[in-house]
Design an enzyme around this catalytic site. Structure first.
Site, PDB file in Angstrom:
ATOM      1  N   LEU A  79      36.334  31.312  39.358  1.00  0.00           N
ATOM      2  CA  LEU A  79      35.788  32.486  39.911  1.00  0.00           C
ATOM      3  C   LEU A  79      37.059  32.896  40.876  1.00  0.00           C
ATOM      4  CD1 LEU A  79      32.279  31.880  41.382  1.00  0.00           C
ATOM      5  CD2 LEU A  79      32.949  33.300  39.450  1.00  0.00           C
ATOM      6  N   ASP A  80      37.469  33.945  41.009  1.00  0.00           N
ATOM      7  CA  ASP A  80      38.403  34.587  41.706  1.00  0.00           C
ATOM      8  C   ASP A  80      38.301  34.345  43.303  1.00  0.00           C
ATOM      9  OD1 ASP A  80      39.364  35.570  39.364  1.00  0.00           O
ATOM     10  OD2 ASP A  80      38.757  37.561  39.384  1.00  0.00           O
ATOM     11  N   ARG A  81      39.271  34.410  43.856  1.00  0.00           N
ATOM     12  CA  ARG A  81      39.241  34.052  45.378  1.00  0.00           C
ATOM     13  C   ARG A  81      38.253  35.103  45.880  1.00  0.00           C
ATOM     14  NH1 ARG A  81      44.350  33.097  49.002  1.00  0.00           N
ATOM     15  NH2 ARG A  81      43.351  32.920  51.187  1.00  0.00           N
ATOM     16  N   SER A 107      36.047  36.984  44.746  1.00  0.00           N
ATOM     17  CA  SER A 107      34.539  36.842  44.100  1.00  0.00           C
ATOM     18  C   SER A 107      33.769  35.852  44.698  1.00  0.00           C
ATOM     19  CB  SER A 107      34.600  36.832  42.620  1.00  0.00           C
ATOM     20  OG  SER A 107      35.167  37.701  41.979  1.00  0.00           O
ATOM     21  N   ARG A 155      36.592  42.925  35.624  1.00  0.00           N
ATOM     22  CA  ARG A 155      37.265  43.810  36.600  1.00  0.00           C
ATOM     23  C   ARG A 155      38.063  44.672  35.905  1.00  0.00           C
ATOM     24  NH1 ARG A 155      40.324  39.850  40.930  1.00  0.00           N
ATOM     25  NH2 ARG A 155      41.249  41.991  41.399  1.00  0.00           N
TER      26      ARG A 155
END
Length: 522
Positions: free
Chosen positions: A285-287, A289, A407
C-alpha cells in the site's frame, strides 16, 4: 618458553565456547593468595567472568593467553595480573586435545533433512480452479540446494549463500547412506542440484557463527509498550497463517532512504508474538494510502499469498474476466475531484514508468502505444457511490496490482484526480479551496488530545484543510482462508480447495476521510 609458537594460529582454532573456563581456573597453579583465586579473567580484552571477591577497580588487570607448544597438543596457560605497580605471572600446562579434536569433527553446520513441501503455485491454482491439478501435486518432493538453504536459513543474505556455492563449500549427504555423516561421505553440491526427500546439506560452521554474531550486532528496532499496543490495535484479523491490519495514513510499508519506521520493521517487533519468524509482507500500500494490509505469519503462508496475488494479476491481464474466478477481491474507496462521465465502468489502460527529476524520482503514466514503450496491463472497475458539491465518492476495484494504478487511472483516464494526490493531481490542487464546515470547533477540540507514536497525524487532513491527506482507502478484501487451506493439505490427501470458504475483511474509514464524508453530508 622457546618451544612456544605464534598464538595467532591458535586464535583461529579456539573460541571461548571451546572449554569451561571455571575448570581452566582450577587447573592453574598460581602464586596468588587465596583471596585472589582466579575464577575470571580477560581474554583478548573480553570479560569472561570475575569473582565477587576479586577487585579489579584498583587498576588491576588479569590477562589470559593460550599458547600452543611445538611438541604436543597441550596449551600453555599464561595468566598475569597487573596493578598497584606489581606484576605476577603463572604458567601452567592444560590439555585441550579432546576439545580441538571435537572442534574439527564438528566443523559443519547441518541443515534439517529435506522433506516434501507445499507447492505455493499449485495451491493458488487450485484456489482459482484454473487447472486440473490433483492433490498429489500440491506438494513437491524435490527442490534445489539453493532453495532449501534459503528456506532453512531465511536470515542469510542471498549473496552469501551464492558465494558458498561458488567456493564449493556446500556438501550433501544422500538419504540412502543412513549412517553418521563422516567427511569422506559428504559430496560437493551446486546451487541447481536437486535434493530428494531425506537429503541433508552441510554448511561451514563459520556460517552459523557469523549468523550468531550478525544477530547480536544487528540493531533491530524494539517497539515500546505503547508502540506495540498501538500496532496491535490496528489488527483486523489474526489466525495461524496471516495477520491483517488497518494501515494508517502516513505509515510507510517498507523501509528506504529517509524512512525511519516502516511497517515491515514494526511488525517484526510488535506482531511476531510467539512465532520464531516475523510476519512477511505479501502486497503493498502506498505510504499515504490506508486500509487493509495482509501479512503472512510463516514462510509457507507468505509464499501461498504471494502466489495468489500474482495469479490474480496474471488472470486479469488475460482479459478473460468472465471466466476468471475472483477469489481475491479488493475494494477501495476514494474521494475524487469532479465526477466521471459514467456512473460505472471498466478502465483497461496499460501503464508505463518514466524517470523524472534527473533520475531522482519516477512517475507512472498511461501508455497509448504499447509497442513503442515498455508497459504493463492494468484494469480497474469503478462505481460512483455519491456526488456532492463537486466531489464524488468512488468505489474502485483493481483487477490487477500495478504501482499507483488507481491514482493514475482516476487522474489521467477518468479525469477525476483523488483528493490529496499531489503527484498525479497537482493541477487540480493548484486551485484548491478548503470546504467550509459548520462545526469546526469540534475538530479543534479533538486535535492534539491523542498523541500517536511514529509522528503520525491522523486528526487532520480532511477537505476542510488547506492541504488534505490522500483520500484513498482499501476498505474491503475477500481473501481465501489460507490457514484452513494449509490445514486441509496437511491432514488429508483428498481436498478440493476450489470450494474453500473465504475471509471477508472490512476496514473502517480513517478519521480524515470519515470527516470529509460528514462534511459533504452536512
Amino acid at each position: 618458553m622457546d618451544d612456544v609458537v605464534d598464538s595467532s594460529v591458535v586464535e583461529l582454532q579456539l573460541s571461548l565456547s571451546d572449554f569451561d573456563l571455571s575448570i581452566l581456573a582450577s587447573k592453574v597453579t598460581a602464586p596468588f593468595k587465596p583471596q585472589n583465586t582466579l575464577v575470571g579473567a580477560y581474554y583478548k580484552n573480553i570479560a569472561i567472568g570475575i569473582d565477587r571477591d576479586f577487585d579489579l577497580s584498583a587498576r588491576q588487570r588479569v590477562m589470559i593467553e593460550c599458547l600452543q607448544t611445538k611438541h604436543s597438543k597441550d596449551f600453555l596457560i599464561v595468566i598475569s595480573m597487573e596493578g598497584l605497580g606489581q606484576r605476577m605471572t603463572a604458567v601452567s600446562t592444560v590439555s585441550f586435545s579432546e576439545e580441538i579434536k571435537n572442534k574439527k569433527e564438528n566443523k559443519w553446520f547441518t541443515l534439517p533433512p529435506f522433506t516434501s513441501t507445499i507447492n505455493p503455485t499449485s495451491v493458488s491454482k487450485q484456489l482459482f480452479n484454473t487447472t486440473n491439478t490433483t492433490s498429489s501435486s500440491s506438494t513437491t518432493n524435490n527442490t534445489t540446494a539453493l532453495k532449501w538453504i534459503l528456506r532453512c536459513c531465511p536470515q542469510l543474505p542471498h549473496s552469501l549463500v551464492q558465494k558458498l556455492f561458488r567456493l564449493r563449500q556446500v556438501r550433501k549427504e544422500s538419504s540412502d547412506l543412513g549412517r553418521k555423516p563422516q567427511e569422506q561421505q559428504l559430496k560437493r553440491v551446486s546451487a541447481k542440484d536437486e535434493l530428494s526427500v531425506g537429503d541433508r546439506l552441510f554448511l561451514p560452521i563459520s556460517v552459523q557463527e557469523k549468523q550468531k554474531h550478525e544477530r547480536f550486532d544487528k540493531q533491530e528496532y524494539r517497539c515500546s509498550k505503547d508502540e506495540i499496543s498501538y500496532i496491535r490495535s490496528l489488527e483486523l484479523h489474526k489466525d495461524p497463517a496471516i495477520i491483517v491490519i488497518n494501515k494508517p495514513h502516513g505509515l510507510p510499508v517498507q523501509g528506504g532512504i529517509g524512512i525511519r519506521n516502516s511497517l515491515d520493521v514494526l511488525a517484526a517487533s510488535a506482531l511476531k508474538y510467539d512465532y520464531s519468524e516475523p510476519p512477511r509482507l505479501v502486497h503493498r500500500l502506498d505510504r499515504d494510502s490506508s486500509g487493509i494490509l495482509v501479512l503472512g505469519r510463516t514462510q509457507t503462508s507468505a509464499a501461498v499469498l504471494h502466489s495468489i496475488f500474482r495469479e490474480k494479476t496474471s488472470g486479469a491481464s488475460n482479459e478473460d474476466f468472465d471466466n476468471t474466478k475472483q477469489i481475491l477481491q479488493r475494494s477501495y474507496w476514494a474521494l475524487v475531484i469532479g465526477t466521471p462521465k459514467r456512473t460505472s465502468g471498466l478502465v483497461s489502460v496499460p501503464l508505463g514508468k518514466v524517470i523524472v527529476d534527473n533520475g531522482k524520482s519516477e512517475r507512472i503514466m498511461t501508455v497509448d502505444d504499447a509497442q513503442t514503450m515498455s508497459c504493463q496491463h492494468a484494469v480497474t472497475e469503478y462505481r460512483v457511490i455519491e456526488s456532492h458539491h463537486g466531489f464524488t465518492w468512488l468505489e474502485l476495484r483493481p483487477l490487477t496490482g500495478r504501482k499507483h494504478q488507481l491514482r493514475v487511472h482516476c487522474a489521467e483516464v477518468l479525469r477525476t484526480p483523488i483528493v490529496g494526490d499531489y503527484k498525479y493531481g497537482w493541477q487540480a490542487h493548484r486551485k484548491w479551496k478548503p470546504v467550509p464546515w459548520s462545526n469546526p470547533d469540534k475538530t479543534e477540540k479533538l486535535r492534539g488530545l491523542n498523541i500517536l507514536p511514529f509522528g503520525l497525524d491522523l486528526e487532520s487532513g480532511s477537505i476542510s484543510e488547506k492541504q488534505p491527506h490522500l483520500h484513498l482507502h482499501c476498505k474491503q478484501m475477500v481473501l481465501p482462508d489460507v490457514s484452513l487451506a494449509l490445514q486441509y493439505m496437511q491432514s488429508s490427501k483428498d481436498h478440493d480447495l476450489s470450494q474453500l470458504q473465504s475471509l471477508n475483511l472490512v476496514a473502517p474509514l480513517p478519521l480524515h476521510m470519515q470527516r470529509s464524508w460528514d462534511i459533504l453530508k452536512s
